[in-house]
Design an enzyme around this catalytic site. Sequence first.
Site, PDB file in Angstrom:
ATOM      1  CG  MET A   1       2.308  -1.396   2.346  1.00 49.08           C
ATOM      2  SD  MET A   1       3.508  -0.335   1.463  1.00 49.08           S
ATOM      3  CE  MET A   1       5.004  -0.658   2.437  1.00 49.08           C
TER       4      MET A   1
ATOM      5  CB  ILE B   1       1.353   2.167  -3.967  1.00 53.64           C
ATOM      6  CG1 ILE B   1       1.612   2.256  -2.460  1.00 53.64           C
ATOM      7  CG2 ILE B   1       2.653   2.312  -4.738  1.00 53.64           C
ATOM      8  CD1 ILE B   1       2.382   1.059  -1.913  1.00 53.64           C
ATOM      9  CG  ASP B   2      -1.504   4.074   0.228  1.00 54.83           C
ATOM     10  OD1 ASP B   2      -1.195   2.869   0.209  1.00 54.83           O
ATOM     11  OD2 ASP B   2      -0.977   4.899   0.994  1.00 54.83           O
TER      12      ASP B   2
ATOM     13  CE1 TYR C   1       8.915   0.772   3.178  1.00 56.91           C
ATOM     14  CE2 TYR C   1       9.121  -1.053   4.718  1.00 56.91           C
ATOM     15  CZ  TYR C   1       8.874   0.278   4.468  1.00 56.91           C
ATOM     16  OH  TYR C   1       8.569   1.119   5.506  1.00 56.91           O
TER      17      TYR C   1
ATOM     18  CD  GLN D   1       2.576  -4.015  -0.186  1.00 53.93           C
ATOM     19  OE1 GLN D   1       1.438  -4.329  -0.485  1.00 53.93           O
ATOM     20  NE2 GLN D   1       3.025  -4.077   1.061  1.00 53.93           N
TER      21      GLN D   1
ATOM     22  NE  ARG E   1      -0.384   4.106   8.252  1.00 57.05           N
ATOM     23  CZ  ARG E   1       0.482   3.996   9.257  1.00 57.05           C
ATOM     24  NH1 ARG E   1       0.159   4.424  10.458  1.00 57.05           N
ATOM     25  NH2 ARG E   1       1.671   3.492   9.060  1.00 57.05           N
TER      26      ARG E   1
END
Lengths: 407, 407
Positions: A180, A137-138, A295, A297, A182
Amino acid sequence: MSSGRILVAQGGGPTAVINQSLVGVVLEARRFQAVTRVYGARHGVRGIVDEDFLDLTQETSHNLELVAGTPSSALGSTRDKPDLAYCQEIFRVLRAHEIEHFFYIGGNDSSDTVRIVAEQAQAAGYPLRAIHIPKTIDNDLVGNDHTPGYPSAARFVAQAFAGANLDNAALPGIYVGVVMGRHAGFLTAASALGKKFADDGPHLIYLPERTFDIDAFLRDVKATHERLGRCVVAVSEGIHDASGTPMVVKLAQQVEHDAHGNVQLSGTGALADLLCEEIKSKLKIKRVRGDTFGYLQRSFVGCVSDVDAREAREVGEKAVQFAMWGEPQGLGSGSVAIQRTGFYSADYALLPLDAVAGKTRTMEDHFIADSGTDITDAFRLYLRPLLGTGMPDAYRLRGVPVPRIGG
Amino acid sequence: MSSGRILVAQGGGPTAVINQSLVGVVLEARRFQAVTRVYGARHGVRGIVDEDFLDLTQETSHNLELVAGTPSSALGSTRDKPDLAYCQEIFRVLRAHEIEHFFYIGGNDSSDTVRIVAEQAQAAGYPLRAIHIPKTIDNDLVGNDHTPGYPSAARFVAQAFAGANLDNAALPGIYVGVVMGRHAGFLTAASALGKKFADDGPHLIYLPERTFDIDAFLRDVKATHERLGRCVVAVSEGIHDASGTPMVVKLAQQVEHDAHGNVQLSGTGALADLLCEEIKSKLKIKRVRGDTFGYLQRSFVGCVSDVDAREAREVGEKAVQFAMWGEPQGLGSGSVAIQRTGFYSADYALLPLDAVAGKTRTMEDHFIADSGTDITDAFRLYLRPLLGTGMPDAYRLRGVPVPRIGG
C-alpha cells in the site's frame, strides 16, 4: 471549561494501534476532575452528524486497556470527507451537546476536518478546542518524524518480505509483492528492513516517488535473475509513469478488454498480476509469483511494534494535556506531532492545524538510493528503532559442500 | 549400518517449521555414534541427482538451533515430481555415496518418491532405510491427525481473519479473503478460529469439499449484508462447480477476453477479484474488497504455533529413531505420522509408505456444518490446541449509548 464534555472519534483506514490513541484520550481525560463525560462518536464524523455517541465514561479501565491492544478502530471509522456544510453540521452537533473538546484521530483528511470545525467555532465565538491526533500507515503527515500506525504496518511488511525472501530462496523464481501507499513510498521501503544477508531480497524496490518505466523494470528483474537465479521485488501500489498515470491503469489498458480496466488501487490483485504477466511474457521466466498484501498489512492481528503502541498511546494522552493546559479559546486547537529527540526517543508537539491539514509528505530524497530501486542507510537508521523489540531474525546453514563422487 | 552416512532433504512448498524437522534429524542423528556423516541435499531430490550435498556434520549445534527457528526450507526445495527413472537415479546416487539412511521431509508427492526409492533398494538388496517425514500446510496427508506446518499456517489465517473482521467492522462492506488449499479445506476452515463474538466474521466459509454455486454464494452474501450491514467471506482457492471446474477458470471465462483466462490458482489475485466483481455487479454493493493471502500464509516470518514447532522437531527426531532402532533391512522404511493421544498431546508412529503415498485427505464431514458454509464445534476443538499459546485476542467497547438531543 464549563460542560466538562469531551468527544473523541476515529477516521480513515484503521491501524494496528489506533485504539491506543483512543484509550490514551479516554483514560487521560478521566484523570481531569473537570471532565464529566467522555463521548465517543461511532464511525467518525458520520457518527457526529448522526449523533451516534457512546458514553466512554462508563467503560471499565480494564476493558479499555484490552481494547487498546486490539487493532482497528474500536469506535468504527468512515471514509466521509466533510466539506464546509458537513463541518458546519459537525459544529452544530458539538455545540448542541455542549462539547468543548473535540479529538479526532486520523490522517490528512481528518486534520483538515478538524481545522474547518475549529474555524467554525472560532467564528461563532464558541469555546471549542479541537485537536487532531495523527495516525496513518502511509506515514505521509508533514511535521511528524513519523505517524502512529506506520511502524506496525512497516513491521508487517518487513516480516512479510523476510519470509518471501526465504521462500523464494527455497524455490527460486521471481516474486513481486505489492504494498500500500498511493503517493508515499514509506511502507514499500520498509520491505528492505527484512533483509539480512547481502543476497537477500527484496532486490528491487519501486516507489511512487520515482517514475516507473516498465522497460527499465524488466531489465532490472532480468539482470537480478541472471545474477542470483531469483529475484524478489517490492512494488508500491502507487507506481506511475512520467505523466502520473498509475501503472495498474496503464498495464490494464494494454491488455485488451481486461476486466481490470477501471479498478481501485487497493483491494485488488490486478497490479501484481499484470506485472507478473509482463515478466512471464517478456522475459520468458517460468516461475513468477505475485502477492498483493492488501488489507493484511494494516489489519493483521499479532504484528505490532511496541514502540508504535507506546507512541500511539502517548499522542492520545498528550492531545488531552494540550487541550486542557493549552492557550485559551480556540488557540488550544492543533495537531499533535511526533518529534524525534534521540536514538531512539521521541517527544510531542502541538502544531497549528494549517501546518498539517491537507498536506502530503513523501519520502525525502536522502532516503532513496541513486539507483531509484533501493533505499539508503539513512532510511534504515530512520526506520529500524520504530519497528520495536523482538523482530524475528533469519538464519541459514553455513553449508560446507560435500565433494562429488560422480560417475 | 556400515557406512554411517545419512542423507536428509526437503521437498515441496516450504512451511514455517520445516527446518525444525531438518534440525531434529541432524541433531538426533549426531547423537548416534554409528553415524559418521549427516549430508543434506540442496533443493530436494534435484540436489540428490545433481549430487549437490552439504555436510551438516560440520554445522554448529548453535547455528542449527537458530536455523530451526527460521521459516522456509534451509536446504532449498524443489517442485520436481520424480518418475521411476528419476527415482532410479536417486537410488544410484545414494548407493554411490554409501548412504544407508535417507530422510525426505515433504508432502504427498515426497512420500511417493520415498516409497519408490525404498522399493528400488529392496529389489537391489541394498540395505537402505528410507523415511518420509510429513509436512504440508494443506493438512492433506492420510494417517496423520494433522501435519507439521499446518498449525502455523492455520494460525496465520486465523489471525488474518481476526484482523480482517475488525477492519470490516470499522469500515463496513464485503471482504473476501482467498486461502490456499486446492483439494483440502483445512486451511480455509482455520479462518473460523479468528472469531470471538457472535457477529464476528468470517460469516461464510467456502471449502473445496463442497460444490460451489455462484448464485447460492451471492444469496448468502446478500443475506448476511442485510442482517449485519457487512460480510466477511473465507474462500478456498480450490472451490469448483459440480463438474469439478475451478471457479477461477469458470468466472474468468465469463469475462470476455479476460487476462486471467488461464492462470494458476496460487500466486494470482484473480479469484478474489472475480468474486468481488460478481458481488459488485450483481448485488450493487459499493464497498467490496478482496485479498489473496498468497505466499504470506506459508512464509510470513513471525507467526508460528509453538505446538507446531515442537511437533515438527519431534517428527524429525523420531524419524531417526525409527530408522536406527527399526526392523532390519528395508522394513525400517516408512512414513512418520502424528497421532493425537490427549487434549492435547501427541505421539508418533511409523506407517507403511504405501499407506500414505499418493493419497489425499480432505476435511471429514463432521468438521463441516450442514449449511456447507461454516465449520462445526468438532473442528474448533480439533484445531484450537494446535494453534499454540499466545494467540492474540480481540476486545471491543461495551458501548453505552448516549441519548440523542436531536433538533
